[in-house]
Design an enzyme around this catalytic site. Sequence first.
Site, PDB file in Angstrom:
ATOM      1  N   ASP A  52       0.842  -1.201   0.000  1.00 20.97           N
ATOM      2  CA  ASP A  52       0.000   0.000   0.000  1.00 20.97           C
ATOM      3  C   ASP A  52       0.879   1.253   0.000  1.00 20.97           C
ATOM      4  O   ASP A  52       0.368   2.379  -0.052  1.00 20.97           O
ATOM      5  CB  ASP A  52      -1.015  -0.012   1.146  1.00 20.97           C
ATOM      6  CG  ASP A  52      -0.372  -0.093   2.519  1.00 20.97           C
ATOM      7  OD1 ASP A  52       0.875  -0.185   2.602  1.00 20.97           O
ATOM      8  OD2 ASP A  52      -1.120  -0.062   3.512  1.00 20.97           O
ATOM      9  N   SER A  53       2.222   1.066  -0.003  1.00 26.01           N
ATOM     10  CA  SER A  53       3.142   2.186  -0.232  1.00 26.01           C
ATOM     11  C   SER A  53       2.926   2.754  -1.634  1.00 26.01           C
ATOM     12  O   SER A  53       3.421   3.840  -1.949  1.00 26.01           O
ATOM     13  CB  SER A  53       4.598   1.746  -0.060  1.00 26.01           C
ATOM     14  OG  SER A  53       4.856   0.558  -0.793  1.00 26.01           O
ATOM     15  N   ASP A  91      -1.070  -6.078  -0.319  1.00 20.60           N
ATOM     16  CA  ASP A  91      -1.516  -5.452   0.934  1.00 20.60           C
ATOM     17  C   ASP A  91      -3.020  -5.260   0.948  1.00 20.60           C
ATOM     18  O   ASP A  91      -3.610  -4.754  -0.032  1.00 20.60           O
ATOM     19  CB  ASP A  91      -0.863  -4.065   1.079  1.00 20.60           C
ATOM     20  CG  ASP A  91       0.347  -4.082   1.982  1.00 20.60           C
ATOM     21  OD1 ASP A  91       0.457  -4.985   2.834  1.00 20.60           O
ATOM     22  OD2 ASP A  91       1.189  -3.177   1.840  1.00 20.60           O
ATOM     23  N   LYS A 121      -1.409  -9.357   2.715  1.00 23.60           N
ATOM     24  CA  LYS A 121      -0.674  -8.922   3.909  1.00 23.60           C
ATOM     25  C   LYS A 121      -1.540  -7.941   4.676  1.00 23.60           C
ATOM     26  O   LYS A 121      -2.233  -7.121   4.057  1.00 23.60           O
ATOM     27  CB  LYS A 121       0.654  -8.263   3.524  1.00 23.60           C
ATOM     28  CG  LYS A 121       1.407  -7.678   4.732  1.00 23.60           C
ATOM     29  CD  LYS A 121       2.851  -7.335   4.424  1.00 23.60           C
ATOM     30  CE  LYS A 121       3.105  -5.975   3.837  1.00 23.60           C
ATOM     31  NZ  LYS A 121       2.600  -4.833   4.615  1.00 23.60           N
ATOM     32  N   GLU A 123      -1.715  -5.513   8.572  1.00 22.48           N
ATOM     33  CA  GLU A 123      -0.936  -4.972   9.680  1.00 22.48           C
ATOM     34  C   GLU A 123      -1.652  -5.233  11.006  1.00 22.48           C
ATOM     35  O   GLU A 123      -2.875  -5.103  11.083  1.00 22.48           O
ATOM     36  CB  GLU A 123      -0.751  -3.454   9.492  1.00 22.48           C
ATOM     37  CG  GLU A 123      -0.013  -3.097   8.214  1.00 22.48           C
ATOM     38  CD  GLU A 123       0.178  -1.587   8.036  1.00 22.48           C
ATOM     39  OE1 GLU A 123      -0.232  -0.799   8.919  1.00 22.48           O
ATOM     40  OE2 GLU A 123       0.744  -1.209   6.996  1.00 22.48           O
ATOM     41  N   GLU A 190       8.960  -4.145  10.725  1.00 19.07           N
ATOM     42  CA  GLU A 190       9.388  -2.842  10.205  1.00 19.07           C
ATOM     43  C   GLU A 190       9.913  -1.947  11.321  1.00 19.07           C
ATOM     44  O   GLU A 190       9.235  -1.717  12.328  1.00 19.07           O
ATOM     45  CB  GLU A 190       8.205  -2.160   9.474  1.00 19.07           C
ATOM     46  CG  GLU A 190       8.587  -0.795   8.905  1.00 19.07           C
ATOM     47  CD  GLU A 190       7.629  -0.257   7.848  1.00 19.07           C
ATOM     48  OE1 GLU A 190       6.708  -0.989   7.421  1.00 19.07           O
ATOM     49  OE2 GLU A 190       7.821   0.913   7.453  1.00 19.07           O
TER      50      GLU A 190
HETATM   51  O1  KIV Z   1       3.577  -1.127   1.673  1.00 23.66           O
HETATM   52  C1  KIV Z   1       4.771  -1.471   1.728  1.00 23.66           C
HETATM   53  O2  KIV Z   1       5.585  -1.174   0.861  1.00 23.66           O
HETATM   54  C2  KIV Z   1       5.185  -2.253   2.895  1.00 23.66           C
HETATM   55  C3  KIV Z   1       6.645  -2.505   3.054  1.00 23.66           C
HETATM   56  C4  KIV Z   1       7.326  -1.303   3.551  1.00 23.66           C
HETATM   57  C5  KIV Z   1       6.902  -3.676   3.914  1.00 23.66           C
HETATM   58  O3  KIV Z   1       4.376  -2.650   3.676  1.00 23.66           O
END
Ligand code: KIV
Length: 272
Positions: A52-53, A91, A121, A123, A190
């Site tokens: 989600d980055s 994510d 994924k 959190e 992280e």
């Molecule tokens: O969204 C992302 O890029 C991440 C990484 C920093 C692990 O969750």
Amino acid sequence: MSNVKKLYKKVTTNSLFEMKQRGESIAMLTAYDFSLARLVDKAGIDVILVGDSASNVMAGHETTLPITLDHMIYHASSVIKAVKRALVVVDLPFGSYQGNPKAALSSSIRIMKESGGHAVKLEGGKEIAMTVDRIVSSGIPVMGHLGLTPQSIYKFGTYAVRAKEEEEAEQLLTDAKSLEKSGCFAIVLEKIPADLAKKVSDSIQIPTIGIGAGSGVNGQVLVLHDMLGMNTEFNPRFLRRYLNLEELIPNAIKNYITDVKSLAFPNSEESY
Ligand code: KIV
């Protein structure tokens, strides 16, 4: 039976488990689009994270909160089309799973069905154990994410290192064990102290993949655009840059502009 030889062996969640067992470090990078995912996969990466980055590096938002499930599915389906070998983890974005295992499952099913991703994924720790269990029970592999969890940035108030104090460190260790018990196949750690990351990695059977978590983990992940040097203003200590695209790309574009303005491009060989 086909006698065509397989040119590559696809990475699976089992491969990652075996890599931890034989002490081979897992290499993971993010990707959000077809063209870069193709290159990342071709280079031999083990895991591609459609993170989600994308909210930051693709859409220019300050945080990961605004990105939607539809956006994530769009990015993931572009990545999947390019990938032949890597395991592709997607994510679950903010708001698509928190506090509701049923909603989390339906978001995960949408990702798997509409993008073709291989795993999701999310959190969080103990508080999402039921959610993880529900998703895994439906046959979808889940990667956890502990430590600095950017979807909670407004709770933390800062992107500083997490779990420096004993109480938070103990909680993180409990959370990692709980995620393993709920069925996660791996956990991202992280921005936490290296000795804590090692302790967590040694305390669970599933692999840990670190970002700013030192070398005692079972693999590393970086955001592709950061390690390629696309934004040199972003300078955390954990980031190693392997290229300086912030310089190389504008230089190439300047050369193109010069050629166009001077009529050096196209030449006769570039014309029909
Ligand atoms: O969204 C992302 O890029 C991440 C990484 C920093 C692990 O969750």
